[in-house]
Design a protein around this motif. Structure first.
Motif, mmCIF file in Angstrom:
data_model
loop_
_atom_site.group_PDB
_atom_site.id
_atom_site.type_symbol
_atom_site.label_atom_id
_atom_site.label_comp_id
_atom_site.label_asym_id
_atom_site.label_seq_id
_atom_site.Cartn_x
_atom_site.Cartn_y
_atom_site.Cartn_z
ATOM 1 N N ILE A 71 0.841 -1.207 0.000
ATOM 2 C CA ILE A 71 0.000 0.000 0.000
ATOM 3 C C ILE A 71 0.872 1.252 0.000
ATOM 4 C CG2 ILE A 71 -1.812 1.272 1.221
ATOM 5 C CD1 ILE A 71 -2.704 -1.501 2.394
ATOM 6 N N GLU A 72 1.938 1.240 0.790
ATOM 7 C CA GLU A 72 2.855 2.388 0.824
ATOM 8 C C GLU A 72 3.442 2.659 -0.554
ATOM 9 O OE1 GLU A 72 4.631 2.099 5.365
ATOM 10 O OE2 GLU A 72 5.482 0.836 3.793
ATOM 11 N N MET A 73 3.872 1.615 -1.238
ATOM 12 C CA MET A 73 4.493 1.804 -2.545
ATOM 13 C C MET A 73 3.479 2.240 -3.604
ATOM 14 S SD MET A 73 7.611 1.712 -2.030
ATOM 15 C CE MET A 73 8.114 1.878 -3.736
ATOM 16 N N LEU A 74 2.240 1.811 -3.476
ATOM 17 C CA LEU A 74 1.197 2.286 -4.385
ATOM 18 C C LEU A 74 1.063 3.802 -4.234
ATOM 19 C CD1 LEU A 74 -1.157 1.313 -6.353
ATOM 20 C CD2 LEU A 74 -2.618 1.696 -4.357
ATOM 21 N N VAL A 75 0.974 4.273 -2.996
ATOM 22 C CA VAL A 75 0.844 5.710 -2.734
ATOM 23 C C VAL A 75 2.095 6.454 -3.191
ATOM 24 C CG1 VAL A 75 0.678 7.442 -0.888
ATOM 25 C CG2 VAL A 75 -0.778 5.404 -0.818
ATOM 26 N N HIS A 76 3.253 5.965 -2.804
ATOM 27 C CA HIS A 76 4.511 6.644 -3.127
ATOM 28 C C HIS A 76 4.706 6.760 -4.636
ATOM 29 C CE1 HIS A 76 8.520 8.112 -2.263
ATOM 30 N NE2 HIS A 76 9.017 7.233 -3.107
ATOM 31 N N SER A 77 4.438 5.682 -5.355
ATOM 32 C CA SER A 77 4.628 5.716 -6.810
ATOM 33 C C SER A 77 3.601 6.616 -7.483
ATOM 34 C CB SER A 77 4.586 4.301 -7.393
ATOM 35 O OG SER A 77 3.349 3.674 -7.138
ATOM 36 N N LEU A 78 2.370 6.631 -6.979
ATOM 37 C CA LEU A 78 1.351 7.523 -7.542
ATOM 38 C C LEU A 78 1.789 8.977 -7.391
ATOM 39 C CD1 LEU A 78 -1.575 8.033 -8.640
ATOM 40 C CD2 LEU A 78 -2.219 8.277 -6.238
ATOM 41 N N LEU A 79 2.240 9.333 -6.202
ATOM 42 C CA LEU A 79 2.664 10.717 -5.974
ATOM 43 C C LEU A 79 3.893 11.066 -6.814
ATOM 44 C CD1 LEU A 79 2.061 10.936 -2.129
ATOM 45 C CD2 LEU A 79 0.582 11.759 -3.985
ATOM 46 N N ALA A 80 4.803 10.118 -6.986
ATOM 47 C CA ALA A 80 5.984 10.356 -7.827
ATOM 48 C C ALA A 80 5.575 10.560 -9.285
ATOM 49 C CB ALA A 80 6.963 9.192 -7.698
ATOM 50 N N LEU A 81 4.648 9.756 -9.770
ATOM 51 C CA LEU A 81 4.200 9.871 -11.162
ATOM 52 C C LEU A 81 3.533 11.207 -11.458
ATOM 53 C CD1 LEU A 81 2.814 6.293 -11.748
ATOM 54 C CD2 LEU A 81 4.521 7.447 -13.175
ATOM 55 N N ILE B 53 8.495 15.376 -14.349
ATOM 56 C CA ILE B 53 9.135 14.060 -14.254
ATOM 57 C C ILE B 53 9.639 13.653 -15.639
ATOM 58 C CG2 ILE B 53 6.975 12.785 -14.537
ATOM 59 C CD1 ILE B 53 8.097 10.733 -12.502
ATOM 60 N N SER B 54 10.856 13.152 -15.707
ATOM 61 C CA SER B 54 11.441 12.770 -16.999
ATOM 62 C C SER B 54 10.755 11.509 -17.528
ATOM 63 C CB SER B 54 12.941 12.511 -16.849
ATOM 64 O OG SER B 54 13.155 11.291 -16.155
ATOM 65 N N PRO B 55 10.793 11.294 -18.838
ATOM 66 C CA PRO B 55 10.184 10.078 -19.392
ATOM 67 C C PRO B 55 10.767 8.794 -18.783
ATOM 68 C CG PRO B 55 10.619 11.631 -21.146
ATOM 69 C CD PRO B 55 11.261 12.197 -19.900
ATOM 70 N N ARG B 56 12.071 8.772 -18.558
ATOM 71 C CA ARG B 56 12.698 7.572 -17.990
ATOM 72 C C ARG B 56 12.231 7.352 -16.547
ATOM 73 N NH1 ARG B 56 17.265 4.522 -19.873
ATOM 74 N NH2 ARG B 56 17.181 6.000 -21.564
ATOM 75 N N ASP B 57 12.209 8.430 -15.752
ATOM 76 C CA ASP B 57 11.711 8.308 -14.378
ATOM 77 C C ASP B 57 10.226 7.934 -14.384
ATOM 78 O OD1 ASP B 57 14.180 8.875 -13.280
ATOM 79 O OD2 ASP B 57 13.688 10.969 -12.802
ATOM 80 N N GLY B 58 9.480 8.508 -15.316
ATOM 81 C CA GLY B 58 8.068 8.169 -15.426
ATOM 82 C C GLY B 58 7.863 6.697 -15.713
#
Length: 161
Positions: free
Chosen positions: A18-28, A33-38
Motif C-alpha cells: 500500500i505504501e508503494m502504491l501511494v509513493h509511486s502515484l505521488l511520484a508519477l 518528471i522525466s520520461p525515464r523516471d516516469g
C-alpha cells in the motif's frame, strides 16, 4: 514459526504494498518528471496495483498468496480488475509482445486504479489497526496510522493528485 503463520510479519509486507502504491502515484504526478523516471515509477505503480488487486480479490491465486481474510474478518465485496491485471502483467511486468509500441502508448488510468484500490485498503487498514498483536510488530502501528492519514487526503484534479 512458518512464514504463513507469522501474521504480524505478513502485515508488514501488505503495508509495504500500500505504501508503494501511494509513493509511486505521488511520484508519477510530480511536475517535470522525466520520461525515464516516469517509466520507472509506472512499473512500480503497476506492480503494486496488480499485487493489491490480487490481494483484495475474492479469487484465490494459490496457497502462498496473502488475502485480507488471513488477518481477520473480511467481507468487503471487491471486484477483481481484469484490465489492470492484464495490462500490468503483459505490458509492464513481463517481457511480452503485448507491450505497446512508442506510437501506441495509451495513458495509464492512475486515478481509476488508485480510487478502486483506496476503499478496500482503508477498510483493511482500519480492521488490522484494531488487532494489537498485528500492531506490535516492527513499525506496523506507525505505518498503518500514516496510511490511514494520507489515503483519504489524496484528491485528484484532472489527472494528478
Amino acid at each position: 514459526m512458518k512464514k504463513k503463520e507469522d501474521k504480524p510479519a505478513a502485515l508488514d509486507h501488505a503495508l509495504y504494498e500500500i505504501e508503494m502504491l501511494v509513493h509511486s502515484l505521488l511520484a508519477l504526478c510530480r511536475a517535470g518528471i522525466s520520461p525515464r523516471d516516469g517509466s520507472g515509477w509506472l512499473e512500480v505503480f503497476a506492480t503494486h496495483a496488480r499485487n493489491l488487486n490480487e490481494f483484495f480479490a475474492p479469487k484465490e491465486f494459490g496457497g502462498a498468496y496473502m488475502k485480507p481474510s488471513h488477518f481477520g474478518a473480511w467481507n468487503h465485496s471487491y471486484v477483481f480488475d481484469t484490465d489492470l491485471a492484464r495490462r500490468a502483467s503483459s505490458q509492464v511486468s513481463h517481457l511480452t509482445y503485448d507491450r505497446e509500441r512508442p506510437e501506441e502508448k495509451t495513458p495509464w488510468p492512475f486515478e481509476r486504479h488508485f480510487s478502486t484500490l483506496r476503499e478496500p485498503a482503508l477498510i483493511f487498514l482500519k480492521a488490522v489497526r484494531q488487532c494489537e498483536p498485528l500492531m506490535a510488530y516492527h513499525a506496523n502501528r506507525a505505518r498503518t496510522d500514516a496510511l490511514l492519514d494520507v489515503l483519504p487526503k489524496i484528491q485528484f484534479e484532472g489527472n494528478a493528485p
